[in-house]
Design an enzyme around this catalytic site. Structure first.
Site, short mmCIF file in Angstrom:
data_model
loop_
_atom_site.label_atom_id
_atom_site.label_comp_id
_atom_site.label_asym_id
_atom_site.label_seq_id
_atom_site.Cartn_x
_atom_site.Cartn_y
_atom_site.Cartn_z
N ASP A 23 9.29 2.61 1.64
CA ASP A 23 8.12 3.38 2.11
C ASP A 23 7.97 3.14 3.61
O ASP A 23 7.52 2.08 4.04
CB ASP A 23 6.88 2.92 1.34
N LYS A 50 2.92 9.82 8.38
CA LYS A 50 2.13 9.53 9.58
C LYS A 50 2.67 10.06 10.92
O LYS A 50 2.20 11.07 11.40
CB LYS A 50 1.84 8.03 9.67
N PHE A 84 0.86 -1.19 0.00
CA PHE A 84 0.00 0.00 0.00
C PHE A 84 0.89 1.23 0.00
O PHE A 84 1.76 1.37 0.85
CB PHE A 84 -0.93 0.04 1.22
C1 LIG Z 1 -0.78 5.44 5.12
C2 LIG Z 1 0.22 5.02 4.14
C3 LIG Z 1 0.46 5.77 2.96
C4 LIG Z 1 -0.39 6.95 2.56
O1 LIG Z 1 -0.29 8.00 3.45
P1 LIG Z 1 -1.34 9.23 3.34
O2 LIG Z 1 -0.82 10.21 4.36
O3 LIG Z 1 -2.67 8.65 3.69
O4 LIG Z 1 -1.30 9.73 1.97
C5 LIG Z 1 1.50 5.36 2.14
N1 LIG Z 1 2.25 4.30 2.44
C6 LIG Z 1 2.04 3.55 3.55
C7 LIG Z 1 2.94 2.41 3.84
C8 LIG Z 1 1.02 3.88 4.43
O5 LIG Z 1 0.80 3.12 5.51
#
Ligand SMILES: *Cc1c(COP(=O)(O)O)cnc(C)c1O
Length: 389
Positions: free
Chosen positions: A223, A252, A138
């Site tokens: 990521d 986050k 994701f």
């Molecule tokens: C939450 C998340 C995203 C997206 O972050 P947003 O601030 O909602 O755009 C991207 N990569 C990972 C691994 C995530 O958990």
């Protein structure tokens, strides 16, 4: 307004992109959240891994308020102190070279993807734009980020998606090697797939991917939007895997609740983006950066050691519960496989019992504030046990 009025107004006026739980949050302190009726909840969500210092932490409020009354915003055409301070803390602690600040995880990944494509097409060859990501990953909700996301259910409705993305099976180093050719500019992955069900990658696979990238001059992008900023008990989860990424994306947890994200660039990538290539109006906002500076200062090595200990404690306690089949994840990022009850139902029952938790695919996911105490963990665990019964 009372909670029913709020729920009605929400249904009438807000696009229903979220299946909300039946709770109107009113205020919070530390690991506790209170709804409109004054009911208290133990928080095992921290937003979704955002409020790493808990709700309304005193030091964080001081840092953010001080900046708020000094300078709330100025465009990125000018310099500000909070932005460079946050950047320096990140580069010093990671050995990465430079930072680009945006406002969210998806934007952080956009910056990484654009950088990778520029690197490939300028430094390698015109057609070197392919990015390999993992199945079950994701990476966010923008067009590039959902394209990068390796889950079919995100690949509906919004066609056409970007070209030049391929998805490799998790932990399949042979397939990755076969997919990586001279048109590949980057390989991108989460160390622990969060939304994918809190799935930790095999260290051997991660190492093989990093080595393949070095060998073929492919950028290794990690990521860390969910795993980063102390969530797993290290500043970044890649530290557990013994690899050195070319780009690390984060969001986050970093602002402690304010919208900020970004990408860290290493030696190979720190000068790829040049004036005019990329930007965002709000990115690196001074108030959000003041929050980030406070978070980064607080998450020192002692703090991280505590996160690891608390994570081990929570995992061990969870495994003692008869209905718990398995616990995945590291530190305070845990996925709980439960038996006899659907995870979504467990979350709802926990909420009525006074505990906030999340799901991740068919698992229960726990992302408590990193500042949570052992007493609060016990309190939450007791409610969780009842919800499973
Ligand atoms: C939450 C998340 C995203 C997206 O972050 P947003 O601030 O909602 O755009 C991207 N990569 C990972 C691994 C995530 O958990």
């Amino acid at each position: 307004m009372n909670s029913n009025e709020i729920k009605t107004l929400d249904k009438e006026n807000i696009v229903s992109t979220y299946a909300r739980y039946d709770m109107v949050a009113d205020h919070g302190k530390g690991s506790y959240c209170f709804d409109m009726d004054g009911k208290k909840y133990v928080d095992f969500t921290a937003g979704i891994g955002v409020n790493c210092l808990g709700f309304c932490d005193d030091g964080w409020i001081r840092a953010v308020s001080a900046q708020l009354s000094k300078l709330q915003h100025v465009s990125n055409l000018f310099y500000t102190e909070p932005q460079v301070t946050a950047a320096k803390l990140l580069t010093e602690r990671t050995g990465m070279r430079k930072v680009f600040f945006g406002n969210s995880g998806a934007e952080a990944n956009e910056a990484a993807i654009k950088t990778a494509r520029k690197y490939g097409t300028v430094k390698k060859k015109e057609t070197a734009n392919k990015i390999i990501t993992l199945k079950n990953s994701f990476h966010g909700r923008t067009m590039a980020a959902i394209t990068a996301t390796g889950q079919d259910n995100y690949h509906k409705f919004f066609t056409p998606f970007l070209s030049g993305f391929e998805y490799c099976e998790v932990n399949n180093a042979d397939e990755l090697r076969d997919m990586a050719d001279d048109t590949t500019c980057a390989i991108m992955m989460e160390m622990i797939q969060g939304e994918g069900g809190v799935v930790s990658l095999d260290a051997e696979f991660v190492k093989a991917a990093a080595a393949l990238c070095t060998e073929k001059d492919i950028l290794f992008i990690v990521d860390e939007v969910q795993t980063g900023i102390g969530r797993t008990g290290k500043l970044f989860a890649y530290e557990y895997f013994g690899v050195k990424p070319d780009i690390v994306t984060f969001a986050k947890g970093i602002g402690g609740g304010l919208p900020i994200g970004g990408a860290l660039f290493g030696e190979k990538t720190c000068d790829v983006l040049e004036p005019g290539n990329h930007g965002t109006t709000y990115g690196g906002n001074p108030v959000a950066c003041a929050g980030a500076v406070e978070v980064l200062k607080r998450i020192d090595e002692d703090f991280l050691a505590q996160v690891r200990k608390k994570g081990e404690y929570l995992k061990a306690k969870l495994l003692e519960i008869p209905q718990v089949k398995d616990v995945s994840g590291i530190g305070l990022m845990l996925g709980v496989a439960v038996e006899g009850k659907d995870a979504g139902k467990v979350v709802k029952d926990a909420l009525s019992g006074g505990l906030m938790i999340l799901t991740a695919k068919d698992k229960v996911r726990m992302l408590p504030p990193l500042t949570i105490t052992y007493e609060e963990l016990d309190e939450g665990l007791a409610i969780f046990k009842n919800a499973l019964a």
